[in-house]
Write an enzyme that holds these catalytic residues in place. Sequence first.
Site, PDB file in Angstrom:
ATOM      1  CB  SER A 135     -11.502  -0.304  15.582  1.00 51.62           C
ATOM      2  OG  SER A 135     -11.654  -1.529  16.253  1.00 51.62           O
TER       3      SER A 135
ATOM      4  NE  ARG B 286     -11.244   3.981   7.157  1.00 53.54           N
ATOM      5  CZ  ARG B 286     -11.576   3.764   5.901  1.00 53.54           C
ATOM      6  NH1 ARG B 286     -12.832   3.839   5.534  1.00 53.54           N
ATOM      7  NH2 ARG B 286     -10.665   3.446   5.012  1.00 53.54           N
ATOM      8  N   GLY B 287      -8.460   6.915   7.995  1.00 53.80           N
ATOM      9  CA  GLY B 287      -7.257   7.476   7.386  1.00 53.80           C
ATOM     10  C   GLY B 287      -6.003   6.869   7.964  1.00 53.80           C
ATOM     11  CG  ASN B 288      -2.219   8.327   6.503  1.00 49.49           C
ATOM     12  OD1 ASN B 288      -2.221   9.197   7.364  1.00 49.49           O
ATOM     13  ND2 ASN B 288      -1.997   8.601   5.233  1.00 49.49           N
TER      14      ASN B 288
ATOM     15  CE  LYS C 293      -3.812  -3.026  12.542  1.00 49.23           C
ATOM     16  NZ  LYS C 293      -4.808  -2.337  11.736  1.00 49.23           N
ATOM     17  CG  ASP C 294      -4.917  -4.430   7.312  1.00 46.63           C
ATOM     18  OD1 ASP C 294      -5.745  -4.100   8.183  1.00 46.63           O
ATOM     19  OD2 ASP C 294      -3.985  -3.700   6.935  1.00 46.63           O
TER      20      ASP C 294
ATOM     21  CB  THR D 136      -5.229  11.052   8.152  1.00 45.28           C
ATOM     22  OG1 THR D 136      -4.528  11.116   6.915  1.00 45.28           O
ATOM     23  CG2 THR D 136      -6.595  11.676   7.996  1.00 45.28           C
ATOM     24  NE  ARG D 137      -6.045   5.893  11.809  1.00 44.67           N
ATOM     25  CZ  ARG D 137      -5.890   4.604  12.055  1.00 44.67           C
ATOM     26  NH1 ARG D 137      -6.650   4.022  12.961  1.00 44.67           N
ATOM     27  NH2 ARG D 137      -5.003   3.897  11.404  1.00 44.67           N
TER      28      ARG D 137
ATOM     29  NE  ARG E  74      -9.580  -4.771  17.649  1.00 44.18           N
ATOM     30  CZ  ARG E  74      -8.780  -3.925  18.299  1.00 44.18           C
ATOM     31  NH1 ARG E  74      -8.709  -3.970  19.623  1.00 44.18           N
ATOM     32  NH2 ARG E  74      -8.075  -3.023  17.649  1.00 44.18           N
ATOM     33  NE  ARG E  75      -7.739   0.106  18.000  1.00 35.97           N
ATOM     34  CZ  ARG E  75      -7.048   0.395  16.902  1.00 35.97           C
ATOM     35  NH1 ARG E  75      -7.541   1.228  15.991  1.00 35.97           N
ATOM     36  NH2 ARG E  75      -5.857  -0.137  16.707  1.00 35.97           N
TER      37      ARG E  75
ATOM     38  CB  SER F 263      -0.534   4.180   4.220  1.00 37.09           C
ATOM     39  OG  SER F 263       0.026   3.023   4.809  1.00 37.09           O
TER      40      SER F 263
ATOM     41  CB  CYS G 274      -9.941  -6.207  10.177  1.00 37.28           C
ATOM     42  SG  CYS G 274     -10.126  -5.471   8.547  1.00 37.28           S
TER      43      CYS G 274
ATOM     44  CB  THR H 263     -11.512   4.216  17.404  1.00 44.55           C
ATOM     45  OG1 THR H 263     -11.165   2.963  16.791  1.00 44.55           O
ATOM     46  CG2 THR H 263     -12.829   4.036  18.145  1.00 44.55           C
TER      47      THR H 263
ATOM     48  NE  ARG I  16      -3.319   0.038   2.983  1.00 44.26           N
ATOM     49  CZ  ARG I  16      -3.661   0.342   4.230  1.00 44.26           C
ATOM     50  NH1 ARG I  16      -3.352  -0.473   5.231  1.00 44.26           N
ATOM     51  NH2 ARG I  16      -4.315   1.457   4.496  1.00 44.26           N
TER      52      ARG I  16
END
Length: 309
Positions: free
Chosen positions: A127, A147-149, A81-82, A152-153, A129-130, A11, A240, A125, A9
């Site tokens: 996620s 969202r984002g890399n 994890k992806d 970005t976050r 899960r989180r 990123s 995920c 987040t 990718r």
Amino acid sequence: MKRIVVGTRKSPLALTQTEWVMEQLQKHHPDLEIGMEKIVTKGDRILDVTLSKVGGKGLFIKEIEQAMYDRTVDFAVHSLKDMPTEMPEGLMLVAITHREDPRDVVITRDGRGFSDLPTGARVGTSSLRRAAQLTNARPDLEIVSVRGNINTRLKKLEELELDAIVLAAAGLERMGWADKISERLPTDLCIPAVGQGALAIQCRSEDKEIRELLSVLDDANTRIIVQAERTLLGKLNGGCQIPIGAFAEFVDGGELQLTGIVGTPDGRTLLRESARGADAVSLGHAVADRLIEQGAGEILAKVREELNS
């Protein structure tokens, strides 16, 4: 073989991880020349909705896998994890690297920890899960989709005036940004994503020479640990984007311990099961079965229904 090409990718984190893999490979194979092909995936293109709403498995890897089928790249580096638990025909996980810190971390604007966040704090987040685990511990929190890399976050922490964002420790460490971490969340509060902290190296099954080159990067202990976690995920038919977490580790006497969670995104229900055993696959099935007995199947079916509606 003098030159091979890796797919990744675009990123900053993906590039950093891939460059690290390239460096490790060249330590073992000094004469090897490695090219890099940067590929945009569906998960990278769609940033205006949460990952769970985009739907499907392999959002960050399918285009890279296609490049392997097309032979424009020879192997790929992914965050484990992806990766879906089922491998496409003709491809294989040739190596899983040594796992970095698998935990999630909180980054706050003033450095305070999770328990010190004010009542009604806004936490970023994407996620489920989180979100499930953090709101189970703190029902007062407001979860904001981010969202984002990583870059970005981190910017959105300021731009959206959030009190905190939650990220994976490993990504921050690989970027050299561990100093930004306010608190590493213990696994009794927040179980990480399956495989979080490990890198997956994928190639075509038929390429024996490339498999041999790449196999030097496989970490046997990490492979066993993540096999337990990925078995649980596979049994629950999760990806995920679904509120499932699993964390395995070696405990006293070399036995494997696995903890799994399934929750509702609002955190009102959080199922948690742990077990110990010697065999990773059997352990993954056992913990998944216990979660299913508690009602995990119904929770996940409802989450999928809501996401598809």
